[in-house]
Design a protein around this motif. Sequence first.
Motif, mmCIF file in Angstrom:
data_model
loop_
_atom_site.group_PDB
_atom_site.id
_atom_site.type_symbol
_atom_site.label_atom_id
_atom_site.label_comp_id
_atom_site.label_asym_id
_atom_site.label_seq_id
_atom_site.Cartn_x
_atom_site.Cartn_y
_atom_site.Cartn_z
ATOM 1 N N VAL A 1 -28.741 6.331 12.671
ATOM 2 C CA VAL A 1 -28.395 5.014 13.213
ATOM 3 C C VAL A 1 -27.002 4.594 12.752
ATOM 4 O O VAL A 1 -26.192 4.062 13.533
ATOM 5 C CB VAL A 1 -29.450 3.980 12.795
ATOM 6 C CG1 VAL A 1 -29.006 2.572 13.200
ATOM 7 C CG2 VAL A 1 -30.798 4.313 13.414
ATOM 8 N N SER A 2 -26.688 4.858 11.484
ATOM 9 C CA SER A 2 -25.373 4.477 10.952
ATOM 10 C C SER A 2 -24.255 5.244 11.650
ATOM 11 O O SER A 2 -23.208 4.679 11.994
ATOM 12 C CB SER A 2 -25.335 4.739 9.445
ATOM 13 O OG SER A 2 -26.339 4.008 8.778
ATOM 14 N N VAL A 3 -24.469 6.542 11.893
ATOM 15 C CA VAL A 3 -23.471 7.331 12.613
ATOM 16 C C VAL A 3 -23.305 6.810 14.034
ATOM 17 O O VAL A 3 -22.196 6.733 14.573
ATOM 18 C CB VAL A 3 -23.885 8.820 12.624
ATOM 19 C CG1 VAL A 3 -22.994 9.616 13.573
ATOM 20 C CG2 VAL A 3 -23.794 9.409 11.232
ATOM 21 N N GLY A 4 -24.409 6.418 14.657
ATOM 22 C CA GLY A 4 -24.328 5.850 15.991
ATOM 23 C C GLY A 4 -23.506 4.576 16.025
ATOM 24 O O GLY A 4 -22.772 4.319 16.986
ATOM 25 N N ILE A 5 -23.628 3.763 14.962
ATOM 26 C CA ILE A 5 -22.837 2.531 14.890
ATOM 27 C C ILE A 5 -21.348 2.855 14.908
ATOM 28 O O ILE A 5 -20.552 2.196 15.598
ATOM 29 C CB ILE A 5 -23.218 1.734 13.624
ATOM 30 C CG1 ILE A 5 -24.640 1.171 13.767
ATOM 31 C CG2 ILE A 5 -22.221 0.623 13.354
ATOM 32 C CD1 ILE A 5 -25.157 0.510 12.505
ATOM 33 N N VAL A 6 -20.943 3.899 14.152
ATOM 34 C CA VAL A 6 -19.528 4.289 14.127
ATOM 35 C C VAL A 6 -19.065 4.723 15.513
ATOM 36 O O VAL A 6 -17.993 4.341 15.986
ATOM 37 C CB VAL A 6 -19.308 5.427 13.101
ATOM 38 C CG1 VAL A 6 -17.853 5.897 13.144
ATOM 39 C CG2 VAL A 6 -19.680 4.972 11.707
ATOM 40 N N GLY A 7 -19.880 5.515 16.201
ATOM 41 C CA GLY A 7 -19.503 5.988 17.530
ATOM 42 C C GLY A 7 -19.383 4.867 18.545
ATOM 43 O O GLY A 7 -18.418 4.821 19.315
ATOM 44 N N PHE A 8 -20.371 3.950 18.538
ATOM 45 C CA PHE A 8 -20.314 2.843 19.495
ATOM 46 C C PHE A 8 -19.156 1.899 19.175
ATOM 47 O O PHE A 8 -18.537 1.318 20.074
ATOM 48 C CB PHE A 8 -21.643 2.088 19.489
ATOM 49 C CG PHE A 8 -22.736 2.804 20.234
ATOM 50 C CD1 PHE A 8 -22.670 2.962 21.612
ATOM 51 C CD2 PHE A 8 -23.827 3.342 19.560
ATOM 52 C CE1 PHE A 8 -23.668 3.625 22.308
ATOM 53 C CE2 PHE A 8 -24.830 4.008 20.242
ATOM 54 C CZ PHE A 8 -24.753 4.164 21.624
ATOM 55 N N ALA A 9 -18.846 1.746 17.873
ATOM 56 C CA ALA A 9 -17.699 0.915 17.507
ATOM 57 C C ALA A 9 -16.405 1.520 18.048
ATOM 58 O O ALA A 9 -15.514 0.802 18.526
ATOM 59 C CB ALA A 9 -17.631 0.773 15.988
ATOM 60 N N SER A 10 -16.300 2.852 17.999
ATOM 61 C CA SER A 10 -15.113 3.511 18.557
ATOM 62 C C SER A 10 -14.998 3.241 20.051
ATOM 63 O O SER A 10 -13.901 3.016 20.580
ATOM 64 C CB SER A 10 -15.190 5.016 18.298
ATOM 65 O OG SER A 10 -15.284 5.292 16.922
ATOM 66 N N ALA A 11 -16.147 3.249 20.736
ATOM 67 C CA ALA A 11 -16.127 2.964 22.167
ATOM 68 C C ALA A 11 -15.634 1.543 22.434
ATOM 69 O O ALA A 11 -14.872 1.299 23.386
ATOM 70 C CB ALA A 11 -17.524 3.172 22.743
ATOM 71 N N PHE A 12 -16.066 0.588 21.599
ATOM 72 C CA PHE A 12 -15.603 -0.787 21.774
ATOM 73 C C PHE A 12 -14.102 -0.905 21.528
ATOM 74 O O PHE A 12 -13.420 -1.705 22.178
ATOM 75 C CB PHE A 12 -16.378 -1.721 20.834
ATOM 76 C CG PHE A 12 -17.686 -2.187 21.407
ATOM 77 C CD1 PHE A 12 -17.719 -3.083 22.468
ATOM 78 C CD2 PHE A 12 -18.889 -1.728 20.899
ATOM 79 C CE1 PHE A 12 -18.923 -3.511 23.008
ATOM 80 C CE2 PHE A 12 -20.095 -2.138 21.429
ATOM 81 C CZ PHE A 12 -20.123 -3.033 22.497
ATOM 82 N N VAL A 13 -13.569 -0.159 20.571
ATOM 83 C CA VAL A 13 -12.125 -0.176 20.328
ATOM 84 C C VAL A 13 -11.378 0.290 21.574
ATOM 85 O O VAL A 13 -10.369 -0.297 21.976
ATOM 86 C CB VAL A 13 -11.773 0.704 19.114
ATOM 87 C CG1 VAL A 13 -10.256 0.873 18.997
ATOM 88 C CG2 VAL A 13 -12.330 0.101 17.841
#
Length: 768
Positions: free
Chosen positions: A621-633
């Motif tokens: 879940v934590s790794v997914g948060i990093v990936g989705f945050a990159s998408a938002f950037v």
Amino acid sequence: MLLCAGAAIVARPVCRILGRWGAPVLAGAPLAAFVLLLREQPAIAGGEVLLASAAWVPTLGVDLAFRLDGFSLLFALLVTGIGTLVTLYAGAYFAEKPPATAGRFLSLILLFMTAMLGTVLADNLVVMFLFWEATSLLSFMLVGFDSEKAEARRAALQALIVTGGGGLTLFAGILLIGITLGTFSYTEVLGRADELVASPWLTPIIVLILLGAFTKSAQVPFQFWLPNAMQAPTPASAYLHSATMVKLGVFLLARFDQVFAGVPWFGGTLVVVGSLTMLVASFEALRATGFKAVLAQSTVASLGILVMLIGLDSEVAVVATVGFLITHAFYKAALFFCAGNAIHATGEAHLSRLGGLARVLPFTAFAALLASFSMAGLPPFIGFISKEYLFDAQLSSTWSVAPVLVAVIVNSVMVGVAGVVSIRPFFMARRRTLTIRHGETPGLLIGPLALAIGGIALGIVPNVVAATLIAPAVLALTDTPVDVSFSLWHGVTPMLVLSGLVITMGILIAVFWTPIHVTLRRRRILHRLFGDRFYERAFNGTLALASRSTQVLQNGDQHRYTAVVVTSTVAILAVGLLVSGTGLPFVAQGPLRVSVVAVLAIAVAGAVATTLARSLVGALVSVGIVGFASAFVFLLNGAPDLALTQFSVETLLVVILTAVLLRVPLARAHSRTPSERRRDAFIAALFAVFVFVGAASMSATPPNMELSAFFGAASYLEAYGRNVVNVILVDFRAIDTLGEVAVVAFATLAAWALLRRGGAPRPLKTKG
């Protein structure tokens, strides 16, 4: 070349359909090439140089350029003429083998002919190198043709490593020539030789070319691979390692002797190395036991003679070189054919165990006798004329008497070898009972008889070969007409006296061959110095180093793998930053954007949570948060297409990893010791610092807008699209995009395979 290549492609089906008639049909290809080349002889003899070129990789200066002059014509005629005889001989040699075996061998031989022709005819040095390496690869296949034999596999690998490694050094020299002159054309290199000689790269260029030539032509200290390569079937031995491939190094040295004529140490190196090779090979020939092994060692000595002749500074040496090239090709291929007939008939390869074969192989014995007379340099054979020119070249050069003494010793041994290989197996009494398995057939006799009779025919009418082949080849190597008075009688001269001395000493060696052989077999000093012992040590040491490094680096610990990769990356980044000398030019890139900072803070929190999580699901879940945050950037910076791609990838990744985690324990204990975790933390922090510094430095550097301007201007005019990003993805880099789509598709299929549930197996219905 196209004729031989086409024949190679159809060799297998032709042999399967026509059986033993397949080889004669396929031999028509090199024969036709021989005739076509011979038609150009009048023009070449008149001093013309035929050039042909077609663009291939013009941006790199590599064209399919070919050059036909007197020297390349000579080699091409030898390749195709002897190649025709080898093809016929191979068909008879493999007559009792399955058609597939004969077809495979003939296909390789014809491909090898193609590569040989490409090498000697190429005018572009890069194209020449490609064909050069093709000969090494194909000789590997031919030497190891009997792949069930460990000796054949070992010899093939040895030949490939030595000649292939030398080819790489040759390529490095060719690249330096291209860098220095801005061209890879041999014609241009020859015309601008003064520029090349004045270059600071001259010494490494010469050294690299010499290494490439010495490995190919089996010069000391690389001479050991050629005798070992006699594990090849006899047709391959006769062709590859006597008449054609091993002379490629000689061909290269003769070509570049024109270019490096103004470099005194180039010729001196050739004389020293050639003389040393002659002595070592002569010693090994006296020690050899196998029929083909004795011939192979004499071939190494002959190659040393050619290399020495190229190094001598006289016009006579050029004539001697060309004449000996022809002479050696005729008698050595014939003797290999005869050796093959003897071994094929008896199954015995040791020279001392053969005898009395003239009764069952009379035509083979006759051909061996004629070929050995030419090898010994007896009149009226062409070998006699070549030997006189050899001594004349040495006496007329500026060198001292040392090369003459070496030539006398070596040629005496060659006379002894000629006597032994022709008399002992065919005319001396047998020491043991031999079972004759195969008799003589026309296919086995055409080659040796044609070459053996050709040797005496060329000696009787030497002016024919002098005018048609030797003179044009000499002209191509000197650019000036040279008087080529090829004749049997020049009067009582120092060369005639030396020839008589050599023949006398050679007869004594042949008479006392057995005691000399037994004595030298007990003396292994030179054999240990110049054998393949050092190669074996280097080879085994390399394997041991590879095994040890594999144990250290490939130990199954993923943490260590990651640590090595990350540490190497940090080191590269550090060196790059230090070498660039740019410092840390951090410059503000506009006002601070709260939305971007908030998303980045969430990403950082997710990254930290990943490192602290004890549950695999929590880490996922934590790794997914990093990936989705990159998408938002991406989304906040005006790149919705990248954001959608990132969302898709992250979603797919979470699904796949979830499917995997359902099959493993969801919680895990620490597998690292506290000290290991501290080291990992230090490496990770260091990596983060350098990545941050590198990214900040790059962001502070003014971007190069050339690509942006190009795509902005060309997207509509060339691809009719107004969305530049879309045009780049689907037009300018469409193959890359296709690959990315394929990766996502394959990942989806893998996820589907993991997630799908198979039903319970249905019970089998039985009757009754």
